[in-house]
Design an enzyme around this catalytic site. Structure first.
Site, short mmCIF file in Angstrom:
data_model
loop_
_atom_site.label_atom_id
_atom_site.label_comp_id
_atom_site.label_asym_id
_atom_site.label_seq_id
_atom_site.Cartn_x
_atom_site.Cartn_y
_atom_site.Cartn_z
N ARG A 1 -3.04 11.53 2.63
CA ARG A 1 -3.42 11.23 1.12
C ARG A 1 -3.41 11.50 0.34
O ARG A 1 -2.93 12.00 -1.32
CB ARG A 1 -4.98 9.88 1.49
CG ARG A 1 -4.38 8.84 2.71
CD ARG A 1 -3.64 7.65 1.97
NE ARG A 1 -3.59 7.02 0.92
CZ ARG A 1 -4.94 6.60 1.20
NH1 ARG A 1 -5.31 5.48 1.53
NH2 ARG A 1 -4.71 5.63 -0.40
N ASP B 1 -2.97 -2.25 12.13
CA ASP B 1 -3.93 -1.73 10.99
C ASP B 1 -4.70 -3.63 11.26
O ASP B 1 -3.97 -4.34 12.44
CB ASP B 1 -3.29 -2.41 10.07
CG ASP B 1 -3.87 -2.25 8.87
OD1 ASP B 1 -5.14 -2.15 8.48
OD2 ASP B 1 -3.74 -2.98 7.86
N CYS C 1 -3.96 3.49 9.05
CA CYS C 1 -4.16 3.74 7.89
C CYS C 1 -5.79 4.37 8.02
O CYS C 1 -6.82 4.14 6.78
CB CYS C 1 -3.81 3.16 7.19
SG CYS C 1 -4.28 0.73 7.03
N GLN D 1 -0.31 4.45 0.98
CA GLN D 1 -0.88 5.46 2.16
C GLN D 1 0.80 5.16 2.79
O GLN D 1 0.40 5.80 3.72
CB GLN D 1 -1.53 3.89 2.80
CG GLN D 1 -1.79 4.22 4.45
CD GLN D 1 -2.76 5.20 3.92
OE1 GLN D 1 -3.58 4.90 4.36
NE2 GLN D 1 -2.30 5.79 5.41
N HIS E 1 1.47 -1.60 0.49
CA HIS E 1 -0.09 -0.03 -0.25
C HIS E 1 0.78 1.29 -0.01
O HIS E 1 1.05 1.98 1.44
CB HIS E 1 -1.03 0.08 1.38
CG HIS E 1 -2.37 0.80 1.16
ND1 HIS E 1 -2.17 1.47 -0.28
CD2 HIS E 1 -3.40 1.28 1.65
CE1 HIS E 1 -3.26 2.24 0.80
NE2 HIS E 1 -3.63 1.62 1.36
N1 NVA Z 1 -4.27 -3.92 5.73
C1 NVA Z 1 -5.63 -3.04 5.33
C2 NVA Z 1 -5.86 -1.84 4.40
C3 NVA Z 1 -7.22 -1.38 4.89
C4 NVA Z 1 -6.66 0.25 4.04
C5 NVA Z 1 -6.76 -3.84 4.03
O1 NVA Z 1 -5.87 -4.15 3.26
O2 NVA Z 1 -8.09 -3.74 4.18
N1 CP Z 2 -6.72 3.57 4.46
C1 CP Z 2 -7.19 3.48 3.39
O1 CP Z 2 -6.68 2.92 1.47
O2 CP Z 2 -8.65 3.58 3.21
P1 CP Z 2 -9.81 2.72 2.41
O3 CP Z 2 -9.54 1.36 2.49
O4 CP Z 2 -10.91 3.73 3.02
O5 CP Z 2 -9.04 3.80 1.37
#
Ligand code: NVA
Ligand code: CP
Length: 304
Positions: free
Chosen positions: A290, A222, A262, A133, A130
């Site tokens: 972001r 997270d 995040c 982020q 990610h």
């Molecule tokens: N680790 C989480 C981040 C969401 C922004 C996911 O992948 O669902």
């Molecule tokens: N942190 C993040 O990526 O949030 P969303 O899943 O809402 O895009």
């Protein structure tokens, strides 16, 4: 600068700092009504195979503020949902648009899209990384602490996309990174291989959250079950007991320790409501950033 942003592993420390500096500048311009100098009329295609609040709104707002336009493509409402190959999607979108953002499951899908695309591809989250982020996180940490190098960054929880990108981004920017994950939930081997090559920054991986959190300047967590892993939630809830960001863990950190998440956050799982609310200012600065960090990425990538 790279053509795409798929993972921070592809970026040098200088590339990352350049993006953070530009993000600060774009944030200043936006807050002070100063027009951005970026050519107007660019189009960003945004492919979403997973849910999103922040990524969608910040990218769509960001391209609009840059004088361009965003197009939302959900996988089920596009031909991708009916099996059109990624290679054909990439070559089609490249004929209309100036940049593609993709949020998908397998990281290889984003890589495949980039391979076939004549226009830049930005990873808006895969199962492995990610990067946008983490650019926002580094921007927020630098805003609050005024510097990055030598800070101790701690991550507690699942060795997921966030953990992977934080380790890479943190080490590249000269932070010491400590990670605590339960047995069986370690970060990706590609990331651990990279961490093993970094000699001027300390990396520690442990199963002990208290050890990882000791004297941390920034602590990050997270969700225990990321998107696509919901059916494992029961097993994960068991495995992650003791990996909660709570007052007890915060008491071990350095004075003034920041918290980053995040979002979305699950209270009573990876973070308590008390810790979340005590650090909500930093967490929502992170969400705001972001927008600025991604505008910087788009400006850099779309300026060739
Ligand atoms: N680790 C989480 C981040 C969401 C922004 C996911 O992948 O669902
Ligand atoms: N942190 C993040 O990526 O949030 P969303 O899943 O809402 O895009």
């Amino acid at each position: 600068m790279q053509k795409h942003l798929l993972k921070l592993l592809d970026y040098s420390r200088e590339d990352i700092v350049e993006i953070l500096n530009l993000a600060d500048q774009l944030k200043y311009e936006q807050k002070n009504g100063i027009p951005h100098s970026f050519s107007k009329g660019k189009t960003l295609a945004m492919i979403f195979e997973k849910n999103s609040t922040r990524t969608r709104v910040s990218f769509e707002t960001g391209i609009f503020q840059l004088g361009g336009h965003g197009i939302f493509l959900s996988s089920d409402a596009s031909q991708m949902g009916r099996g059109e190959p990624i290679a054909d999607t990439a070559r089609t979108l490249a004929r209309y648009c100036d940049c593609i953002m993709i949020r998908t499951f397998a990281h290889e899908t984003a890589e495949e899209l980039a391979r076939w695309s004549d226009i830049p591809v930005i990873n808006g989250l895969t199962d492995r990384y990610h990067p946008c982020q983490v650019l926002a996180d580094l921007m927020t940490i630098r805003e609050h602490k005024t510097y990055l190098e030598g800070l101790k960054l701690c991550y507690i929880g699942d060795g997921n996309n966030m953990a992977n990108s934080l380790i890479v981004g943190g080490l590249k920017c000269g932070l010491d990174v400590s990670v605590a994950c339960p047995e069986g939930y370690a970060p990706h081997p590609e990331v651990l291989d990279f961490a093993a090559t970094v000699t001027d920054a300390a990396f520690t991986l442990t199963t002990d959250p208290k050890l990882a959190a000791a004297d941390a300047d920034v602590i990050v967590t997270d969700v225990w079950a990321s998107m696509g892993h919901e059916e494992e939630a029961r097993d994960r809830n068991r495995a992650f007991q003791g990996y909660q960001l709570n007052d007890e863990l915060m008491a071990l950190t350095a004075p003034g320790c920041m918290v980053q998440h995040c979002l979305p956050a699950k209270r009573r799982q990876e973070i308590t409501a008390e810790v979340f609310e005590a650090h909500a200012g930093e967490i929502f600065d992170e969400a705001e950033n972001r927008l600025h960090a991604q505008k910087a990425v788009m400006v850099r990538l779309m300026s060739g």
